[in-house]
Motif scaffolding. Sequence first.
Motif, PDB file in Angstrom:
ATOM      1  N   LEU A  17     -81.015  -9.369  51.060  1.00 24.70           N
ATOM      2  CA  LEU A  17     -80.742 -10.780  51.322  1.00 24.70           C
ATOM      3  C   LEU A  17     -81.143 -11.646  50.135  1.00 24.70           C
ATOM      4  N   LYS A  18     -82.314 -11.373  49.570  1.00 28.43           N
ATOM      5  CA  LYS A  18     -82.769 -12.130  48.397  1.00 28.43           C
ATOM      6  C   LYS A  18     -81.844 -11.892  47.202  1.00 28.43           C
ATOM      7  N   LYS A  19     -81.291 -10.687  47.093  1.00 26.46           N
ATOM      8  CA  LYS A  19     -80.378 -10.390  45.989  1.00 26.46           C
ATOM      9  C   LYS A  19     -79.119 -11.250  46.070  1.00 26.46           C
ATOM     10  N   VAL A  20     -78.544 -11.362  47.270  1.00 29.23           N
ATOM     11  CA  VAL A  20     -77.317 -12.152  47.388  1.00 29.23           C
ATOM     12  C   VAL A  20     -77.621 -13.634  47.205  1.00 29.23           C
ATOM     13  N   ILE A  21     -78.755 -14.097  47.706  1.00 25.79           N
ATOM     14  CA  ILE A  21     -79.111 -15.508  47.528  1.00 25.79           C
ATOM     15  C   ILE A  21     -79.323 -15.817  46.049  1.00 25.79           C
ATOM     16  N   ASP A  22     -80.052 -14.953  45.354  1.00 29.60           N
ATOM     17  CA  ASP A  22     -80.292 -15.155  43.918  1.00 29.60           C
ATOM     18  C   ASP A  22     -78.984 -15.178  43.143  1.00 29.60           C
ATOM     19  N   SER A  23     -78.084 -14.241  43.461  1.00 26.52           N
ATOM     20  CA  SER A  23     -76.824 -14.163  42.718  1.00 26.52           C
ATOM     21  C   SER A  23     -75.930 -15.366  43.020  1.00 26.52           C
ATOM     22  N   TYR A  24     -76.005 -15.880  44.230  1.00 22.06           N
ATOM     23  CA  TYR A  24     -75.214 -17.066  44.593  1.00 22.06           C
ATOM     24  C   TYR A  24     -75.692 -18.288  43.816  1.00 22.06           C
ATOM     25  N   PHE A  25     -77.004 -18.501  43.804  1.00 18.42           N
ATOM     26  CA  PHE A  25     -77.529 -19.687  43.132  1.00 18.42           C
ATOM     27  C   PHE A  25     -77.545 -19.561  41.608  1.00 18.42           C
ATOM     28  N   ALA A  26     -77.166 -18.407  41.090  1.00 21.70           N
ATOM     29  CA  ALA A  26     -77.035 -18.250  39.639  1.00 21.70           C
ATOM     30  C   ALA A  26     -75.746 -18.886  39.125  1.00 21.70           C
ATOM     31  N   LEU A  32     -74.711 -26.432  44.740  1.00 21.99           N
ATOM     32  CA  LEU A  32     -74.551 -25.353  45.709  1.00 21.99           C
ATOM     33  C   LEU A  32     -75.378 -25.612  46.953  1.00 21.99           C
ATOM     34  N   GLN A  33     -74.801 -25.297  48.104  1.00 22.69           N
ATOM     35  CA  GLN A  33     -75.584 -25.283  49.330  1.00 22.69           C
ATOM     36  C   GLN A  33     -75.300 -23.982  50.069  1.00 22.69           C
ATOM     37  N   LEU A  34     -76.292 -23.516  50.819  1.00 23.24           N
ATOM     38  CA  LEU A  34     -76.175 -22.249  51.526  1.00 23.24           C
ATOM     39  C   LEU A  34     -76.671 -22.412  52.954  1.00 23.24           C
ATOM     40  N   PHE A  35     -75.891 -21.892  53.895  1.00 18.51           N
ATOM     41  CA  PHE A  35     -76.288 -21.859  55.296  1.00 18.51           C
ATOM     42  C   PHE A  35     -76.671 -20.434  55.670  1.00 18.51           C
ATOM     43  N   LEU A  36     -77.870 -20.279  56.203  1.00 24.51           N
ATOM     44  CA  LEU A  36     -78.299 -19.006  56.778  1.00 24.51           C
ATOM     45  C   LEU A  36     -78.244 -19.169  58.287  1.00 24.51           C
ATOM     46  N   ASP A  54     -86.519 -25.245  45.669  1.00 25.41           N
ATOM     47  CA  ASP A  54     -85.676 -26.142  44.881  1.00 25.41           C
ATOM     48  C   ASP A  54     -84.191 -25.951  45.162  1.00 25.41           C
ATOM     49  N   LYS A  55     -83.855 -25.149  46.186  1.00 23.29           N
ATOM     50  CA  LYS A  55     -82.451 -24.890  46.525  1.00 23.29           C
ATOM     51  C   LYS A  55     -82.090 -25.539  47.863  1.00 23.29           C
ATOM     52  N   GLU A  56     -80.815 -25.889  47.994  1.00 24.25           N
ATOM     53  CA  GLU A  56     -80.350 -26.485  49.255  1.00 24.25           C
ATOM     54  C   GLU A  56     -79.937 -25.369  50.217  1.00 24.25           C
ATOM     55  N   ILE A  96     -73.241 -11.063  43.711  1.00 22.86           N
ATOM     56  CA  ILE A  96     -72.159 -11.735  42.999  1.00 22.86           C
ATOM     57  C   ILE A  96     -72.424 -11.621  41.500  1.00 22.86           C
ATOM     58  N   GLN A  97     -71.503 -11.046  40.772  1.00 16.59           N
ATOM     59  CA  GLN A  97     -71.707 -10.888  39.342  1.00 16.59           C
ATOM     60  C   GLN A  97     -71.519 -12.211  38.601  1.00 16.59           C
ATOM     61  N   GLU A  98     -72.147 -12.296  37.455  1.00 18.12           N
ATOM     62  CA  GLU A  98     -72.134 -13.519  36.656  1.00 18.12           C
ATOM     63  C   GLU A  98     -70.707 -13.969  36.343  1.00 18.12           C
ATOM     64  N   GLY A  99     -70.461 -15.245  36.559  1.00 15.60           N
ATOM     65  CA  GLY A  99     -69.162 -15.836  36.256  1.00 15.60           C
ATOM     66  C   GLY A  99     -68.144 -15.758  37.368  1.00 15.60           C
ATOM     67  N   THR A 100     -68.437 -14.999  38.434  1.00 13.85           N
ATOM     68  CA  THR A 100     -67.450 -14.798  39.505  1.00 13.85           C
ATOM     69  C   THR A 100     -67.095 -16.095  40.219  1.00 13.85           C
ATOM     70  N   LEU A 101     -68.085 -16.853  40.654  1.00 14.16           N
ATOM     71  CA  LEU A 101     -67.794 -18.084  41.387  1.00 14.16           C
ATOM     72  C   LEU A 101     -67.098 -19.105  40.495  1.00 14.16           C
TER      73      LEU A 101
END
Length: 277
Positions: A17-26, A32-36, A54-56, A96-101
Amino acid sequence: MKLSASIVLYQTDLTPLKKVIDSYFACKSGALQLFLVDNSPTDMLKSVVTMYPDKEIHYIFNNENIGYGKAHNIAIKKSMEQGLPYHIVLNPDIVIQEGTLEKLTHYMNEHPEVGNIMPKIIYPDGQLQYLCKLLPSPIDLIFRRFIPFKKWRDKSNQKYELHSFRYDKKINIPNLSGCFMFLRTKALEKVGLFDENIFMYLEDIDLNRRIHRAYKTIFFPEAVVVHEYQKASYKNIKLLKAHIKSAIYYFNKYGWFFDKERKIVNAEVLKEIKQLS
């Protein structure tokens, strides 16, 4: 531009879970905002929010397992209420790999005819996941799992998962995986959200099929996501029952062996693949 995403939780392991959150906010393409959205029996996972001061991040505790699509719908509606152009549906086991979003956002901005876009999905070892598929028949989703003839089963699976397509070009696909859905909210306003009659499994097939009727649903190989694909229903009898129940609902909705739309759409996809090869 502000991007919004949601992850549905159910007693989820914190490490992936932390991996996907970290990759999203990168992502560097905008705010960016995230709903859990938590379907777990307790709100223990709420502590994740404190790890990202520091993240929404908005934590929503449902106090019951209301289902995968219904839980995502809660977040999608909040994104739509804010007037955001896109909402991303994420599995808790992806990176999520770098640059994907950034690439996907740019493509969606330039192509308003696209309602959903999926990047190339790979395993952690780099192997391709065949997640561009035809609209399924009952053979694809139910019967092949119980037929003992491996050679026939593999041949059927290769056609359903479009193995003849090299997964190296953009293409309009009617059935894209729900592990990562980059959705245009205007498309959802037109076709509706996840069907809440589906508790789990096939809600992504149903939604993408409805979007595909009015918009393009694009596979975009220039962007990449890593997915730790578990196939949980193959290992858990309770999840297998949920999968079968969803399949029965889906085919009751669209047709079992007589589905004119499926026949036409699949023929169009196979024709396009032949032209691309």
